[in-house]
Design a protein around this motif. Structure first.
Motif, mmCIF file in Angstrom:
data_model
loop_
_atom_site.group_PDB
_atom_site.id
_atom_site.type_symbol
_atom_site.label_atom_id
_atom_site.label_comp_id
_atom_site.label_asym_id
_atom_site.label_seq_id
_atom_site.Cartn_x
_atom_site.Cartn_y
_atom_site.Cartn_z
ATOM 1 N N CYS A 222 0.875 -1.241 0.006
ATOM 2 C CA CYS A 222 0.075 0.073 -0.021
ATOM 3 C C CYS A 222 0.870 1.306 0.142
ATOM 4 O O CYS A 222 1.903 1.360 0.857
ATOM 5 N N ILE A 224 1.251 5.351 0.607
ATOM 6 C CA ILE A 224 0.555 6.477 1.135
ATOM 7 C C ILE A 224 1.504 7.781 0.463
ATOM 8 O O ILE A 224 2.485 7.657 0.748
ATOM 9 N N ASP A 225 0.694 8.574 0.128
ATOM 10 C CA ASP A 225 1.365 9.851 -0.225
ATOM 11 C C ASP A 225 0.418 11.097 0.191
ATOM 12 O O ASP A 225 -0.952 11.070 0.022
ATOM 13 N N ILE A 228 -3.032 9.988 1.915
ATOM 14 C CA ILE A 228 -3.888 9.440 1.112
ATOM 15 C C ILE A 228 -3.368 8.293 0.426
ATOM 16 O O ILE A 228 -2.360 7.980 0.010
ATOM 17 N N SER A 229 -4.056 6.899 0.527
ATOM 18 C CA SER A 229 -3.646 5.943 -0.072
ATOM 19 C C SER A 229 -3.750 5.861 -1.620
ATOM 20 O O SER A 229 -5.111 5.781 -1.881
ATOM 21 N N CYS A 230 -2.860 5.771 -2.119
ATOM 22 C CA CYS A 230 -2.860 6.016 -3.480
ATOM 23 C C CYS A 230 -2.671 4.689 -4.580
ATOM 24 O O CYS A 230 -2.763 4.697 -5.659
ATOM 25 N N PHE A 231 -2.225 3.666 -3.878
ATOM 26 C CA PHE A 231 -2.192 2.331 -4.368
ATOM 27 C C PHE A 231 -2.092 1.142 -3.335
ATOM 28 O O PHE A 231 -1.704 1.499 -2.367
ATOM 29 N N ILE A 254 4.923 6.034 -9.622
ATOM 30 C CA ILE A 254 3.761 5.963 -8.836
ATOM 31 C C ILE A 254 3.190 7.172 -7.965
ATOM 32 O O ILE A 254 2.207 8.044 -7.765
ATOM 33 N N GLU A 257 3.095 10.467 -10.336
ATOM 34 C CA GLU A 257 1.718 10.589 -10.909
ATOM 35 C C GLU A 257 0.627 10.832 -9.837
ATOM 36 O O GLU A 257 -0.180 11.396 -10.146
ATOM 37 N N ALA A 258 0.743 10.389 -8.759
ATOM 38 C CA ALA A 258 -0.144 10.627 -7.534
ATOM 39 C C ALA A 258 -0.036 12.216 -7.276
ATOM 40 O O ALA A 258 -1.143 12.849 -6.994
ATOM 41 N N GLN A 259 0.825 12.781 -7.250
ATOM 42 C CA GLN A 259 1.319 14.273 -6.979
ATOM 43 C C GLN A 259 0.837 15.043 -8.013
ATOM 44 O O GLN A 259 0.378 16.054 -7.763
ATOM 45 N N VAL A 261 -2.021 14.499 -9.707
ATOM 46 C CA VAL A 261 -3.642 14.515 -9.754
ATOM 47 C C VAL A 261 -3.987 15.730 -9.322
ATOM 48 O O VAL A 261 -3.591 16.153 -8.275
#
Length: 261
Positions: A222, A224-225, A228-231, A254, A257-259, A261
């Motif tokens: 899992c 977290i960034d 928030i859990s992003c994967f 990962i 790309e989460a940052q 969004v």
């Protein structure tokens, strides 16, 4: 099995901090720092889950909520269907937690520390002796059992802390960066112990910055960034989403790309 659903936790900022705000972290708002905004994942029996994320992502806050040391502002933590947020005493009985800041009683020996926590969990007599002897042998502690904890090396203290965390045979084990600062031999002892927990059917959640450990041990991860859990998924899905077979590079993709969004 442990199931985490929609965890949130915020902390009040000091008036001075709010007045002189220089941070660009979007989690600082309305006079609070929203350390964990939305974290969800689950870990089944005989699974090892790696909790990953940059420094400050909210991993330790999440693990402290799982251990009942912190109460979530919202969300649920279910162990075999029982909500430990509503029943923290049950959580303390069924969860074994190793924190990066957990201390030992310096005047007690390694053996006395572990036996003390065993008694707190209701172990006594032959059951206590048998359980402690098994842990001491498994974690290769016999050479320093009678040394006072304030004279132990980092690795010896970590082995003692792990024994203390699992002496009551918890249903779930949570380890916060268990190999940080350890030498190679001690690290291997800890990793072998995690494998043994898995073989016994115990769900294990551990946070780490070492992706080689994840590759060796984990069934799933899992990420977290920024709270928030992003994967969440297995290593194949992790590599696919990160578009790289090398875990460090997949992780960086990962997170980037989460940052974005």
């Amino acid at each position: 099995m442990i199931q985490v659903e929609g965890l949130q936790k915020r902390f009040k900022l000091s008036k001075e901090h709010s007045k002189n705000k220089t941070s660009q972290d979007a989690r600082e708002r309305d006079g609070y720092f929203h350390s964990v905004e939305s974290v969800s994942f689950q870990c089944q029996q005989a699974e090892v889950l790696g909790l990953l994320g940059p420094n400050g992502a909210g991993k330790t806050t999440t693990l402290r909520m799982l251990s009942t040391a912190l109460t979530p502002d919202s969300g649920a933590i279910l162990v075999d269907g029982q909500d430990v947020v509503k029943n923290p005493l049950y959580g303390r009985r069924c969860i074994g937690f190793l924190s990066g800041t957990t201390g030992l009683y310096g005047r007690l020996t390694a053996k006395e520390n572990v036996e003390y926590f065993a008694r707190l969990h209701g172990l006594k007599g032959k059951a206590l002796k048998t359980r402690c002897e098994l842990l001491f042998e498994t974690l290769d502690m016999t050479a320093f059992l009678d040394k006072r904890s304030d004279s132990l090396s980092t690795g010896m203290k970590q082995k003692t802390n792990i024994a203390r965390a699992v002496v009551h045979q918890p249903q779930v084990v949570i380890l916060d960066e268990p190999t940080t600062g350890l030498d190679i031999m001690t690290k291997q002892t800890v990793l072998t112990f995690i494998r043994q927990l898995k073989e016994q059917g115990t769900p294990v959640i551990f946070s780490t910055h070492h992706l080689d450990e994840v590759d060796m041990l984990c069934d799933k991860v899992c990420v977290i960034d920024k709270g928030i859990s992003c994967f969440e998924g297995d290593l194949d899905a992790f590599r696919t989403l990160g578009r790289n077979n090398e875990l460090n590079q997949a992780f960086m993709t990962i997170i980037r790309e989460a940052q974005d969004v």
